[in-house]
Design a protein around this motif. Structure first.
Motif, PDB file in Angstrom:
ATOM      1  N   ALA A  76      20.334 -23.642  -7.101  1.00 55.69           N
ATOM      2  CA  ALA A  76      19.044 -23.967  -7.719  1.00 55.69           C
ATOM      3  C   ALA A  76      18.190 -22.705  -7.823  1.00 55.69           C
ATOM      4  CB  ALA A  76      18.320 -25.021  -6.887  1.00 55.69           C
ATOM      5  N   PRO A  77      17.457 -22.543  -8.904  1.00 51.86           N
ATOM      6  CA  PRO A  77      16.596 -21.365  -9.016  1.00 51.86           C
ATOM      7  C   PRO A  77      15.520 -21.367  -7.942  1.00 51.86           C
ATOM      8  CG  PRO A  77      16.083 -22.960 -10.740  1.00 51.86           C
ATOM      9  CD  PRO A  77      17.318 -23.456 -10.058  1.00 51.86           C
ATOM     10  N   ALA A  78      15.118 -20.172  -7.512  1.00 48.36           N
ATOM     11  CA  ALA A  78      14.098 -20.048  -6.471  1.00 48.36           C
ATOM     12  C   ALA A  78      13.134 -18.947  -6.860  1.00 48.36           C
ATOM     13  CB  ALA A  78      14.740 -19.767  -5.117  1.00 48.36           C
ATOM     14  N   GLY A  79      12.201 -19.283  -7.724  1.00 53.23           N
ATOM     15  CA  GLY A  79      11.187 -18.322  -8.135  1.00 53.23           C
ATOM     16  C   GLY A  79      11.788 -17.120  -8.832  1.00 53.23           C
ATOM     17  N   CYS A 115      15.471  -8.823   0.029  1.00 55.59           N
ATOM     18  CA  CYS A 115      14.365  -8.474  -0.883  1.00 55.59           C
ATOM     19  C   CYS A 115      13.961  -7.018  -0.703  1.00 55.59           C
ATOM     20  CB  CYS A 115      13.175  -9.393  -0.635  1.00 55.59           C
ATOM     21  SG  CYS A 115      13.387 -11.084  -1.232  1.00 55.59           S
ATOM     22  N   ALA A 116      13.896  -6.570   0.543  1.00 54.51           N
ATOM     23  CA  ALA A 116      13.521  -5.178   0.819  1.00 54.51           C
ATOM     24  C   ALA A 116      14.571  -4.226   0.273  1.00 54.51           C
ATOM     25  CB  ALA A 116      13.346  -4.985   2.323  1.00 54.51           C
ATOM     26  N   GLU A 117      15.856  -4.554   0.480  1.00 53.84           N
ATOM     27  CA  GLU A 117      16.925  -3.674   0.006  1.00 53.84           C
ATOM     28  C   GLU A 117      16.972  -3.607  -1.520  1.00 53.84           C
ATOM     29  OE1 GLU A 117      20.391  -5.356   1.766  1.00 53.84           O
ATOM     30  OE2 GLU A 117      19.834  -4.767   3.811  1.00 53.84           O
ATOM     31  N   ALA A 118      16.677  -4.742  -2.181  1.00 49.63           N
ATOM     32  CA  ALA A 118      16.727  -4.778  -3.644  1.00 49.63           C
ATOM     33  C   ALA A 118      15.424  -4.305  -4.286  1.00 49.63           C
ATOM     34  CB  ALA A 118      17.064  -6.194  -4.102  1.00 49.63           C
ATOM     35  N   GLY A 119      14.416  -4.017  -3.454  1.00 52.21           N
ATOM     36  CA  GLY A 119      13.131  -3.561  -3.987  1.00 52.21           C
ATOM     37  C   GLY A 119      12.385  -4.649  -4.743  1.00 52.21           C
ATOM     38  N   ILE A 120      12.580  -5.886  -4.338  1.00 56.81           N
ATOM     39  CA  ILE A 120      11.921  -7.009  -5.029  1.00 56.81           C
ATOM     40  C   ILE A 120      10.472  -7.104  -4.572  1.00 56.81           C
ATOM     41  CG2 ILE A 120      11.886  -9.530  -5.244  1.00 56.81           C
ATOM     42  CD1 ILE A 120      14.946  -9.420  -4.968  1.00 56.81           C
ATOM     43  N   ASP A 121       9.565  -7.113  -5.527  1.00 51.81           N
ATOM     44  CA  ASP A 121       8.133  -7.200  -5.224  1.00 51.81           C
ATOM     45  C   ASP A 121       7.594  -8.495  -5.818  1.00 51.81           C
ATOM     46  OD1 ASP A 121       5.560  -6.710  -4.489  1.00 51.81           O
ATOM     47  OD2 ASP A 121       5.135  -5.320  -6.131  1.00 51.81           O
ATOM     48  N   SER A 122       7.803  -9.582  -5.094  1.00 51.20           N
ATOM     49  CA  SER A 122       7.310 -10.897  -5.523  1.00 51.20           C
ATOM     50  C   SER A 122       6.543 -11.510  -4.364  1.00 51.20           C
ATOM     51  CB  SER A 122       8.492 -11.803  -5.937  1.00 51.20           C
ATOM     52  OG  SER A 122       8.027 -13.111  -6.222  1.00 51.20           O
ATOM     53  N   PRO A 123       5.227 -11.291  -4.308  1.00 48.58           N
ATOM     54  CA  PRO A 123       4.436 -11.783  -3.161  1.00 48.58           C
ATOM     55  C   PRO A 123       4.606 -13.276  -2.908  1.00 48.58           C
ATOM     56  CG  PRO A 123       3.110 -10.331  -4.539  1.00 48.58           C
ATOM     57  CD  PRO A 123       4.378 -10.580  -5.279  1.00 48.58           C
ATOM     58  N   GLU A 124       4.698 -14.065  -3.977  1.00 50.61           N
ATOM     59  CA  GLU A 124       4.815 -15.516  -3.792  1.00 50.61           C
ATOM     60  C   GLU A 124       6.123 -15.873  -3.093  1.00 50.61           C
ATOM     61  OE1 GLU A 124       4.321 -17.437  -7.518  1.00 50.61           O
ATOM     62  OE2 GLU A 124       2.173 -17.004  -7.661  1.00 50.61           O
ATOM     63  N   ASP A 125       7.233 -15.281  -3.560  1.00 47.16           N
ATOM     64  CA  ASP A 125       8.530 -15.602  -2.955  1.00 47.16           C
ATOM     65  C   ASP A 125       8.620 -15.104  -1.523  1.00 47.16           C
ATOM     66  OD1 ASP A 125       9.888 -16.907  -5.181  1.00 47.16           O
ATOM     67  OD2 ASP A 125       9.752 -14.966  -6.174  1.00 47.16           O
ATOM     68  N   LEU A 156       0.361 -11.533   2.039  1.00 47.99           N
ATOM     69  CA  LEU A 156       0.926 -11.588   0.689  1.00 47.99           C
ATOM     70  C   LEU A 156       0.201 -12.603  -0.188  1.00 47.99           C
ATOM     71  CD1 LEU A 156       4.624 -11.518   1.869  1.00 47.99           C
ATOM     72  CD2 LEU A 156       3.578  -9.769   0.424  1.00 47.99           C
ATOM     73  N   GLN A 157      -0.157 -13.742   0.389  1.00 51.71           N
ATOM     74  CA  GLN A 157      -0.835 -14.812  -0.354  1.00 51.71           C
ATOM     75  C   GLN A 157      -1.970 -15.372   0.500  1.00 51.71           C
ATOM     76  OE1 GLN A 157       0.616 -16.725  -3.717  1.00 51.71           O
ATOM     77  NE2 GLN A 157       0.406 -14.503  -3.709  1.00 51.71           N
ATOM     78  N   PRO A 158      -3.161 -14.754   0.453  1.00 50.81           N
ATOM     79  CA  PRO A 158      -4.281 -15.227   1.276  1.00 50.81           C
ATOM     80  C   PRO A 158      -4.590 -16.710   0.990  1.00 50.81           C
ATOM     81  CG  PRO A 158      -4.780 -13.097   0.292  1.00 50.81           C
ATOM     82  CD  PRO A 158      -3.510 -13.572  -0.349  1.00 50.81           C
ATOM     83  N   TYR A 159      -4.978 -17.417   2.031  1.00 45.63           N
ATOM     84  CA  TYR A 159      -5.354 -18.829   1.957  1.00 45.63           C
ATOM     85  C   TYR A 159      -4.177 -19.727   1.551  1.00 45.63           C
ATOM     86  CZ  TYR A 159      -9.948 -16.656   2.020  1.00 45.63           C
ATOM     87  OH  TYR A 159     -11.028 -15.899   2.350  1.00 45.63           O
ATOM     88  N   SER A 160      -2.950 -19.272   1.833  1.00 41.00           N
ATOM     89  CA  SER A 160      -1.796 -20.153   1.612  1.00 41.00           C
ATOM     90  C   SER A 160      -1.795 -21.213   2.706  1.00 41.00           C
ATOM     91  CB  SER A 160      -0.504 -19.335   1.637  1.00 41.00           C
ATOM     92  OG  SER A 160       0.607 -20.150   1.348  1.00 41.00           O
ATOM     93  N   LEU A 161      -1.677 -22.470   2.314  1.00 39.42           N
ATOM     94  CA  LEU A 161      -1.947 -23.563   3.241  1.00 39.42           C
ATOM     95  C   LEU A 161      -0.940 -23.656   4.383  1.00 39.42           C
ATOM     96  CD1 LEU A 161      -3.288 -27.024   2.331  1.00 39.42           C
ATOM     97  CD2 LEU A 161      -1.359 -26.869   3.861  1.00 39.42           C
TER      98      LEU A 161
END
Length: 392
Positions: A76-79, A115-125, A156-161
């Protein structure tokens, strides 16, 4: 709180609550393929991936193939995560859902490192991955690492519940009640419908009063004000079926509490009015109570008192009948029905009910006295009937 964190709207699936695969599927790929068919365990009877043939020499019987296990959830896709990292996250969600928190933690860790090794910069994920791993730490009782991961998620995501809620729970478990209180209060700015946060605030308030005294509020850290734009964004987020069901259950509980409080108030008002001799008003209060709880015996006997005082004897008898239908040995109902029969000049029925009261409890002095009166009235009634009956 056990569900792994969902991606915000537009970010794709991946929540543990959405997985439909069966636990114990044995699919724990470290990286997985970048798409295509999911990896399947070899079929029974296969050696090195090649199916054994039936051989008279080998004496092997052909066995039925095992039913395929659905592992489609892994793809399944994940962001914005690439397929191999999405598989790790999806497998972590699946493991978490089935209570395998240590294994799920390992998968989330691999996804974060990937994510760190691949240089992925997706704050939400990344926020979701850290929050999900924090949930694993919390389940395993590791509150310190849970807080650290929640802090990273909130950077990464302030006020994330969910990170806020999990951090609050971790603070509380470490007895850092002031910080827990602040996080729960912040959560309720985002969603006032989270009953766990309301319950925790109520519990922590008592503990903080005991700990810090009357000035406990002055000792709290500052409670951040969630920007209105963030509040609106959160409220507009589509909710899952599980969230909708939980909200409906909370609403039903709240409605039940409201009705119970209203019922208790009406009953207390009715009792107070009886003591003051305001029987008509008391009757109305008891009638309102019966509309809420028609099967409460005491309400029927209480309303019967009012009806007796208002000389509405037939209605009083009916209320006593209802009470005795609910509680066949209710002394008050028998006694008050006897008074209703007396008012209706049915002295024989009144005498019968009074004798039943004394059978149930021989020490009811009022029933003894009333039985003497009713017996006298019955005797007088019989005599009057004899006098007025013409001789043949």
């Amino acid at each position: 709180m056990g569900n792994a964190q969902e991606k915000p709207p537009g970010g794709g699936g991946g929540a543990a609550s959405a997985d439909q695969a069966t636990a114990g599927s044995g699919t724990r790929s470290g990286g997985g393929s970048s798409g295509g068919k999911p990896h399947m365990a070899p079929e029974k009877g296969a050696v090195n991936g090649t199916q054994r043939e039936n051989s008279p020499a080998g004496g092997q019987e052909k066995k039925e193939d095992s039913p395929a296990v659905d592992t489609s959830y892994l793809d399944a896709p994940a962001g914005a995560l690439p397929p191999h990292l999405a598989r790790l996250k999806n497998e972590g969600n699946h493991l978490f859902k089935h209570g395998q928190f240590g294994d799920a933690l390992e998968k989330y860790t691999q996804a974060i490192e990937g994510c760190a090794e691949a240089g992925i910069d997706s704050p939400e994920d990344l926020c979701i991955l850290y929050s999900n791993r924090a949930a694993c730490y919390l389940k395993e009782g590791n509150s310190t690492d849970c807080i650290q991961d929640c802090n990273k998620a909130l950077e990464l995501q302030p006020y994330s519940l969910k990170p806020l809620l999990r951090r609050a729970m971790a603070y509380e478990s470490l007895e850092r009640y002031r910080k827990a209180y602040v996080d729960y209060k912040t959560v309720l700015q985002l969603d006032t419908g989270i009953q766990a946060a309301h319950d925790s605030i109520h519990r922590l308030t008592k503990m903080l009063i005991e700990q810090d005294g009357p000035e406990w509020r002055q000792k709290l850290p500052e409670i951040p004000v969630v920007p209105l734009s963030v509040q609106l964004q959160h409220r507009e987020k589509p909710i899952s079926i599980e969230q909708a069901q939980a909200r409906a259950a909370r609403a039903a509980q709240e409605e039940a509490r409201r009705k119970e409080a209203h019922f208790t108030l009406l009953k207390q008002e009715g009792n107070s009015l009886v003591k003051k001799g305001h029987f008509q008003e008391a009757l109305e209060k008891y009638s309102e109570c019966l509309a809420i709880k028609p099967d409460e015996c005491a309400l029927h006997t209480n309303r019967a008192i009012c009806l007796l005082k208002l000389n509405r004897f037939e209605e009083a008898r009916q209320d006593c009948d209802s009470a005795l239908h609910l509680e066949p040995n209710n002394k008050k109902a028998f006694y008050r029905r006897a008074l209703a029969f007396k008012g209706l000049q049915d002295y024989l029925s009144a005498s019968s009910d009074l004798q039943e009261v004394l059978r149930l409890d021989p020490n009811v002095r009022e029933a003894e006295q009333e039985l003497e009166v009713v017996t006298g009235l019955l005797r007088q009634s019989l005599m009057d009937n004899t006098v007025h009956t013409p001789r043949v």
